[in-house]
Structure formats: structure tokens, C-alpha cells
Enzyme design. Sequence first.
Site, PDB file in Angstrom:
ATOM      1  N   GLU A   1      50.589  60.428  20.203  1.00  0.00           N
ATOM      2  CA  GLU A   1      50.968  61.755  19.702  1.00  0.00           C
ATOM      3  C   GLU A   1      50.408  62.810  20.650  1.00  0.00           C
ATOM      4  O   GLU A   1      49.514  62.515  21.451  1.00  0.00           O
ATOM      5  CB  GLU A   1      50.393  61.960  18.296  1.00  0.00           C
ATOM      6  CG  GLU A   1      50.959  60.961  17.313  1.00  0.00           C
ATOM      7  CD  GLU A   1      50.712  61.333  15.856  1.00  0.00           C
ATOM      8  OE1 GLU A   1      49.976  62.312  15.601  1.00  0.00           O
ATOM      9  OE2 GLU A   1      51.279  60.636  15.003  1.00  0.00           O
TER      10      GLU A   1
ATOM     11  N   THR B   1      58.300  55.812  25.897  1.00  0.00           N
ATOM     12  CA  THR B   1      59.118  55.232  26.964  1.00  0.00           C
ATOM     13  C   THR B   1      60.504  54.871  26.439  1.00  0.00           C
ATOM     14  O   THR B   1      60.611  54.275  25.362  1.00  0.00           O
ATOM     15  CB  THR B   1      58.428  53.968  27.525  1.00  0.00           C
ATOM     16  OG1 THR B   1      57.174  54.360  28.059  1.00  0.00           O
ATOM     17  CG2 THR B   1      59.266  53.303  28.606  1.00  0.00           C
TER      18      THR B   1
ATOM     19  N   ARG C   1      50.153  44.461  27.581  1.00  0.00           N
ATOM     20  CA  ARG C   1      49.237  44.658  28.718  1.00  0.00           C
ATOM     21  C   ARG C   1      49.396  43.554  29.760  1.00  0.00           C
ATOM     22  O   ARG C   1      49.198  43.800  30.955  1.00  0.00           O
ATOM     23  CB  ARG C   1      47.798  44.787  28.197  1.00  0.00           C
ATOM     24  CG  ARG C   1      47.590  46.139  27.532  1.00  0.00           C
ATOM     25  CD  ARG C   1      46.311  46.277  26.727  1.00  0.00           C
ATOM     26  NE  ARG C   1      46.264  47.605  26.098  1.00  0.00           N
ATOM     27  CZ  ARG C   1      45.446  47.953  25.108  1.00  0.00           C
ATOM     28  NH1 ARG C   1      44.589  47.073  24.618  1.00  0.00           N
ATOM     29  NH2 ARG C   1      45.484  49.178  24.613  1.00  0.00           N
TER      30      ARG C   1
ATOM     31  N   GLN D   1      41.491  44.611  64.268  1.00  0.00           N
ATOM     32  CA  GLN D   1      40.682  44.149  63.132  1.00  0.00           C
ATOM     33  C   GLN D   1      40.694  45.110  61.942  1.00  0.00           C
ATOM     34  O   GLN D   1      40.594  44.684  60.797  1.00  0.00           O
ATOM     35  CB  GLN D   1      39.243  43.875  63.584  1.00  0.00           C
ATOM     36  CG  GLN D   1      39.165  42.599  64.406  1.00  0.00           C
ATOM     37  CD  GLN D   1      37.749  42.219  64.765  1.00  0.00           C
ATOM     38  OE1 GLN D   1      36.825  43.020  64.622  1.00  0.00           O
ATOM     39  NE2 GLN D   1      37.567  41.021  65.267  1.00  0.00           N
TER      40      GLN D   1
ATOM     41  N   GLN E   1      48.869  53.656  54.166  1.00  0.00           N
ATOM     42  CA  GLN E   1      47.997  54.018  55.298  1.00  0.00           C
ATOM     43  C   GLN E   1      48.400  53.245  56.561  1.00  0.00           C
ATOM     44  O   GLN E   1      48.428  53.793  57.658  1.00  0.00           O
ATOM     45  CB  GLN E   1      46.532  53.708  54.921  1.00  0.00           C
ATOM     46  CG  GLN E   1      45.507  54.219  55.905  1.00  0.00           C
ATOM     47  CD  GLN E   1      45.385  55.745  55.876  1.00  0.00           C
ATOM     48  OE1 GLN E   1      45.863  56.392  54.958  1.00  0.00           O
ATOM     49  NE2 GLN E   1      44.777  56.308  56.904  1.00  0.00           N
ATOM     50  N   ILE E   2      48.711  51.977  56.397  1.00  0.00           N
ATOM     51  CA  ILE E   2      49.130  51.160  57.546  1.00  0.00           C
ATOM     52  C   ILE E   2      50.407  51.739  58.165  1.00  0.00           C
ATOM     53  O   ILE E   2      50.572  51.743  59.383  1.00  0.00           O
ATOM     54  CB  ILE E   2      49.334  49.678  57.113  1.00  0.00           C
ATOM     55  CG1 ILE E   2      47.960  49.034  56.858  1.00  0.00           C
ATOM     56  CG2 ILE E   2      50.128  48.879  58.148  1.00  0.00           C
ATOM     57  CD1 ILE E   2      48.013  47.611  56.330  1.00  0.00           C
TER      58      ILE E   2
ATOM     59  N   GLU F   1      49.737  52.037  28.190  1.00  0.00           N
ATOM     60  CA  GLU F   1      49.309  50.840  27.433  1.00  0.00           C
ATOM     61  C   GLU F   1      47.788  50.664  27.476  1.00  0.00           C
ATOM     62  O   GLU F   1      47.269  49.551  27.506  1.00  0.00           O
ATOM     63  CB  GLU F   1      50.090  49.597  27.879  1.00  0.00           C
ATOM     64  CG  GLU F   1      51.593  49.820  27.687  1.00  0.00           C
ATOM     65  CD  GLU F   1      52.418  48.595  27.509  1.00  0.00           C
ATOM     66  OE1 GLU F   1      51.866  47.541  27.168  1.00  0.00           O
ATOM     67  OE2 GLU F   1      53.649  48.690  27.708  1.00  0.00           O
ATOM     68  N   GLY F   2      47.103  51.794  27.519  1.00  0.00           N
ATOM     69  CA  GLY F   2      45.639  51.810  27.545  1.00  0.00           C
ATOM     70  C   GLY F   2      45.137  52.053  28.945  1.00  0.00           C
ATOM     71  O   GLY F   2      45.425  51.281  29.871  1.00  0.00           O
TER      72      GLY F   2
ATOM     73  N   GLU G   1      39.928  52.927  31.579  1.00  0.00           N
ATOM     74  CA  GLU G   1      38.681  53.163  30.827  1.00  0.00           C
ATOM     75  C   GLU G   1      38.744  52.444  29.472  1.00  0.00           C
ATOM     76  O   GLU G   1      37.753  51.840  29.035  1.00  0.00           O
ATOM     77  CB  GLU G   1      38.467  54.677  30.629  1.00  0.00           C
ATOM     78  CG  GLU G   1      38.116  55.455  31.897  1.00  0.00           C
ATOM     79  CD  GLU G   1      39.307  55.684  32.850  1.00  0.00           C
ATOM     80  OE1 GLU G   1      40.472  55.430  32.456  1.00  0.00           O
ATOM     81  OE2 GLU G   1      39.068  56.109  33.999  1.00  0.00           O
TER      82      GLU G   1
END
Length: 407
Positions: A136, A169, A265, A301, A362-363, A389-390, A393
Site C-alpha cells: 500500500e 505488477t 522469491r 589481469q 564497466q568492461i 518481493e522483499g 534488508e
Amino acid sequence: MVLSEQVRPLSLALTEEHEMLLAAVRDFAQREIAPVAAEFDESGEFPLDTVRKMGAMGLMGIEMPEEYGGAGMDTLAHVLTMIEIAKADASHSTILSVNNSLYCNGILWFGTEAQKREWISPVASGEQVGAYSLTEPMSGSDAGNMASRAMLNDAGSHYIINGRKSWVTSAPYADRIVLFTMTAADNSPRPPHSDGGKNHRNITAFLIDTEQPGFSRGKTEPKLGIRASATSEIIFEDYHCPVENVLGSVGQGFKIAMTVLDAGRIGIAAQALGIAEAAYEAALIYAREREAFGAPIGSYQMIQQKIADMKTRIEAGRALIYQAVIAKERALASGGRYTTEASMAKLFCSEAAAFVTDEALQIHGGMGYSKEMPLERYYRDARITRIYEGTSEIQRMVIARRELGLR
Ligand code: CAA
């Protein structure tokens, strides 16, 4: 003394049916979904055509028994499907996940026979779209603290539902919704908040037909990622819900919501893994082909470290997903919960997806930042997996509470 429940050894094998499903879904996702993913991301349009095609393939109710319009497969089939669809487009996998895990499962596990026939079949077969509504405007993580309410009418025939739910959703296209809202503790026709009982025990689940009067949709959320999976508020104004459409028993809603989220989940973990794999594979190709200082960048590397860390997180995530799959199947067969396994898989895979999509971008350097390539979409799409879905945290809270024996 055993302090923490040991993770049992993995034993998970793909059957011939799984292999066939995997090949079919991979082919469909790459042929029909991947080519239109950028276009739907840009427009934010709901991909109804390809969603219907997923329905025709049995993917919208993959774990539902065939008698209820589903494909009659298992959790592993669901996970394999989610990974492949998410690899092609995260938005499609969100729609698929909510339909399967959050909408259908609740009715299968808690519905009456009549409810299963009437409410699962059209959605599992993909003719209609299903949604799940818990959040909500003023309650997200604290899901038990709701303002919306359902009051039994004097005749005892209907609940009158009022209130506003958010972040639903598929809501702009949903035909049917599993809704969670407050009822009075004694199920009497009076406002639920006046009875002083523990809030979550006053939550009830209802089966909502969005064609009925009193139901409307609010604003569609303009989102950072998964832009083609439409999300909106839904509004109830004296919506009359027949008592036959109570799912489970009155006051059982919070348990239903949480039980279903455990399954959901695992699906989101698989979605995150799929997004991560797509980004990783793009980075691998780029690292082999792109040259700098006279050699492919993959020969350096610093790039190799990124590749190694990405791959390790992806495979660790897959192992956690498979562990959750086994735990869920075991729980379905003989009872018990798989809350910890599901939360660990979701937590790790969503965090891994954030890491992998960032490193893959980044690559690619400037190319990764450009909309000419799908990297920036993967990066944006991955972000929601740490929230819905949570949140991460909340997953940590769930895992720690269970480890500490607090729940
Ligand atoms: N399975 C079964 N029962 C469960 C459960 C689970 N996984 N988790 C909790 N319960 C039960 C508890 O046993 C307890 O039962 P009793 O009444 O018998 O004591 C009851 O539920 C209340 O549990 P808690 O005291 O632990 O509840 P809480 O208020 O502290 O909240 C929480 C627990 C884990 C934080 C929960 O509120 C939560 O998961 N919050 C996040 C909500 C969330 O994931 N929202 C996402 C919405 S869906 C979405 O994202 C949209 C989408 O469409 C994709």
C-alpha cells in the site's frame, strides 16, 4: 548442539522433460523476445502478444496441474524458464513470475476446488493475466500494517472493500487479482482497526475480478527498469466481493501472502541470475574481441579479475537457487518451510546481479553506457530485484530471525 540448520548436499538432475523445456524456452526467448526487448523497454508498452505466446507454451502456469490449465511441471522447470526468459528480457520474466508464483500458487495451495477451477485455469493457460496485491502507499516492507479494509455486509453475503493498493505488477492489464486487505478480527461488519487485535491476524485474502464495479486503476508507475512490465495502483471504492471469493479463511491472509512470497522469491532469484548471465555473456564476448594497447582486453589481469568474480557469483547464485528448489519440493512433499533457502537465494542473486551488470557495463566502457547495447538495460533491470518481493534488508532480517530462533 546444532546451532544453525545444515545445508544438505545438493542432488538435482535435469530430466529429459526439463532438457526439452529448456531448449524450447531458450529458443523462444532468443527468437521472439530478445529482438523486441529494447523496443518495449523504450516505449514502456505491455508486451501482450509475447505474453500470450508464453501462455500458449504453458509457461504462464508452469507448476499448475494440467487439470487447472497449467503445464503440470515442477519448481525446477519454473526456475529454468525464469532464467531463460529473464536473459532475453527481464520485463517478460516479471510478468511470468507474478502470474505463476504469486497469483496461481496462492489459489492452488489455499483455494477450494471450485476456486481452483474458476480462478487458476484462465490465468495459468495465459488467456488472462493475474496479479498479487499486498503493498500500500504507506506500507511496503511492513506488509502487515494496512489501511485498506473489507467489511462484511449486514446480510453476510459480501465484503465491501475500500482502499488503495500500490506497486501492483501487471495491474494495468490484470483480469484477476489476489488481494490482501484488513477484515475485522471477529469478521463482524465493523471497521477492522477498532478491534485492537494483532494486525497481521486480521488480514484476509480475496479473489478480485477487475471487471466488477468499484475497481479502478490508478497511475502507472514510470520506472527505472523492467519498464514493459506495467505497474500501477489499484483503487477499491465500495467494491462488492462475494464471500465465496475469500481465499483460505478469514484472518489467514498474512500467512498466505508470506507462504506465496517464499515461492516468489525463488523466482526473483532466478530472474536476477538470468539478467546477470545475459550481462556476463555480453562482457565475455566483448573481452575476447575488443582490443586495447595491442591486445584483447580479456588478456589483461584487471579484466580477468572481473570475469572471475562475475562467473563465481553467478555459479554461487545458481547453487543457492537449486538448494532452494530442493527445499521447496521437499516442503511441498512433506511439509515444513523453505523460507531461509528462498531468502538466501533471492538476497544473493539480486546482489550478484547488481555486481555483474555493473562490472559488465564497466568492461564495455562507453559502449556499455550507450543505448546502442543492452548493457544499460540489464543494469537498470537488475536494480528492482533488490527491492521487490522483499528488499535485501528484509531478506537479511528473515534469514537472521530464523537463524536466531526469533520466528
Ligand atoms: N511462511 C509462513 N508464515 C509466515 C512466514 C512465511 N514465510 N513469514 C511470517 N509468517 C507468519 C509468522 O509465523 C507469524 O505467524 P503467527 O501469526 O502465527 O505468529 C506471522 O506470519 C507474522 O510474522 P512476523 O511476526 O514475522 O511478521 P512481521 O510483521 O514481523 O513481518 C516480514 C515479517 C518478513 C518483514 C514481512 O512483513 C515481509 O516479508 N515484508 C516484505 C513484504 C514484501 O516482500 N513485499 C513485496 C510485495 S510483492 C511485490 O513485490 C510486488 C510484485 O508484484 C512483484
